[in-house]
Structures are given as structure tokens and as C-alpha cells.
Design a protein around this motif. Structure first.
Motif, PDB file in Angstrom:
ATOM      1  N   ARG A 103       0.856  -1.197   0.034  1.00 15.60           N
ATOM      2  CA  ARG A 103       0.168  -0.018  -0.100  1.00 15.60           C
ATOM      3  C   ARG A 103       0.858   1.280   0.053  1.00 15.60           C
ATOM      4  NH1 ARG A 103      -2.801   0.041   5.131  1.00 15.60           N
ATOM      5  NH2 ARG A 103      -1.258   1.218   5.739  1.00 15.60           N
ATOM      6  N   ARG A 104       1.911   1.305   0.784  1.00 15.42           N
ATOM      7  CA  ARG A 104       2.921   2.452   0.904  1.00 15.42           C
ATOM      8  C   ARG A 104       3.426   2.806  -0.399  1.00 15.42           C
ATOM      9  NH1 ARG A 104       5.764   3.062   6.535  1.00 15.42           N
ATOM     10  NH2 ARG A 104       6.594   4.924   5.239  1.00 15.42           N
ATOM     11  N   GLY A 124       1.352   4.181  -2.934  1.00 13.84           N
ATOM     12  CA  GLY A 124       0.847   5.552  -2.625  1.00 13.84           C
ATOM     13  C   GLY A 124       2.224   6.615  -3.189  1.00 13.84           C
ATOM     14  N   THR A 125       3.531   6.022  -3.368  1.00 13.06           N
ATOM     15  CA  THR A 125       4.427   6.830  -3.698  1.00 13.06           C
ATOM     16  C   THR A 125       4.793   6.478  -5.249  1.00 13.06           C
ATOM     17  OG1 THR A 125       5.977   4.906  -2.973  1.00 13.06           O
ATOM     18  CG2 THR A 125       5.443   7.064  -1.344  1.00 13.06           C
ATOM     19  N   ASP A 171       3.433   7.129  -8.166  1.00 12.91           N
ATOM     20  CA  ASP A 171       2.897   8.251  -9.058  1.00 12.91           C
ATOM     21  C   ASP A 171       3.967   9.414  -8.648  1.00 12.91           C
ATOM     22  OD1 ASP A 171       1.733   8.673  -6.720  1.00 12.91           O
ATOM     23  OD2 ASP A 171      -0.070   9.450  -7.553  1.00 12.91           O
ATOM     24  N   LYS A 172       4.751   9.448  -7.806  1.00 13.65           N
ATOM     25  CA  LYS A 172       5.424  10.416  -7.385  1.00 13.65           C
ATOM     26  C   LYS A 172       6.717  10.540  -8.050  1.00 13.65           C
ATOM     27  CE  LYS A 172       3.734  11.377  -2.707  1.00 13.65           C
ATOM     28  NZ  LYS A 172       4.037  11.417  -1.116  1.00 13.65           N
TER      29      LYS A 172
END
Length: 156
Positions: A138-139, A142-143, A145-146
Motif C-alpha cells: 500500500r505504501r 502511494g509513492t 506516481d510521485k
């Protein structure tokens, strides 16, 4: 009688002024300490995070993770520096972690474990039982697309 003039310049405290970062988060030292020491268990879990080793950081693309029983760690600060061991217990109420290899001998000869704060530890091997793999996935998601914006991403 003589009057003594005190110079209050030597007693002046250095005041450190910073801009407020977030509107709803207090920058008061008193309130920060209150929230820290009265935090509930689920918040303490996040506060008790430890950094990952360079290998794990490259593998999972995560910098730190809440520490759990069974993780293998290395102590990077304090008297037990460079000691490696397995986490035997996580004591959220006192914000400390116990490691099987960090012990000392009491006056009567019994060995006791030394309490360490997770910020002074480096996780070298993760205990991936339970939801740990799902949390890491999950983490990372979340990163994902950065990052640096490329020319192809910008529409002309």
C-alpha cells in the motif's frame, strides 16, 4: 546604600521563531509534548517507527516502518551501538523496544534487557507476518506516481 543594576541582557533567552507549517497542527512545545505522552496506542505505533537498511529501502521503496516483534535490527546510537539482534518485545506505553542481544548484569547477577528507542535502530530484516506485506504494498502504491515530471507528462 548602594543600588545594584542588573543587566538583563545576559539572561535573555534566544527565541527561535519559525513559520507555522500547518494550520490545524499546533507549534506549541507544551501541546506537542502533551500529544506525544498522552497518545493512544495506534498513534504510538506510528511514532515508534525505525529506519530500514539501504538494502531493504531499495527493495521495498520505503524509508521507515513501525517496528514489530521479530524484526532483526542493528543499534546505530548509544552504548550498544553496532549490536545486532532480534526484537523480543515492543513496549508502546514506555516508547521502548527490547532486543535479545542488548542486556546488562544487575548487582545480584541477573541479566536484564536494556530498553531502546526505535529511532536509534536500523531494521535489517523484516518480520513479514500478518498485514506487513499488505502495508508495504500500500505504501509503495502511494509513492509510485510521485517523482520527476517528464516532458511527455506535460500536455502542450
Amino acid at each position: 546604600r548602594r543600588f545594584v543594576v542588573l543587566s538583563f541582557l545576559s539572561f535573555s533567552a534566544s527565541i527561535h521563531l519559525t513559520m507555522k507549517r500547518h494550520e490545524s497542527v499546533s507549534s506549541s512545545r507544551r501541546k506537542s509534548r502533551k500529544y506525544h505522552f498522552t497518545a493512544p496506542s495506534h498513534i504510538r505505533r506510528v511514532i515508534m517507527s525505525a529506519s530500514l537498511s539501504k538494502e531493504l529501502r531499495a527493495k521495498y521503496h520505503v524509508r521507515s516502518i513501525p517496528i514489530v516483534k521479530g524484526d532483526e535490527v542493528t543499534v546505530v546510537r548509544g552504548d550498544a551501538k553496532d549490536t545486532t539482534g532480534k526484537v523480543t518485545s515492543v513496549f508502546r506505553k514506555k516508547y521502548v523496544v527490547y532486543i535479545n542481544s542488548v542486556k546488562r548484569e544487575k548487582a545480584n547477577g541477573t541479566e536484564v534487557q536494556i530498553a531502546l528507542h526505535p529511532s536509534n535502530l536500523l531494521v535489517t530484516k523484516l518480520n513479514l507476518k500478518g498485514d506487513r506485506e499488505r502495508i508495504l504494498a500500500r505504501r509503495v502504491a502511494g509513492t509510485a506516481d510521485k517523482g520527476k515530471i517528464k516532458e511527455s507528462d506535460v500536455k502542450a
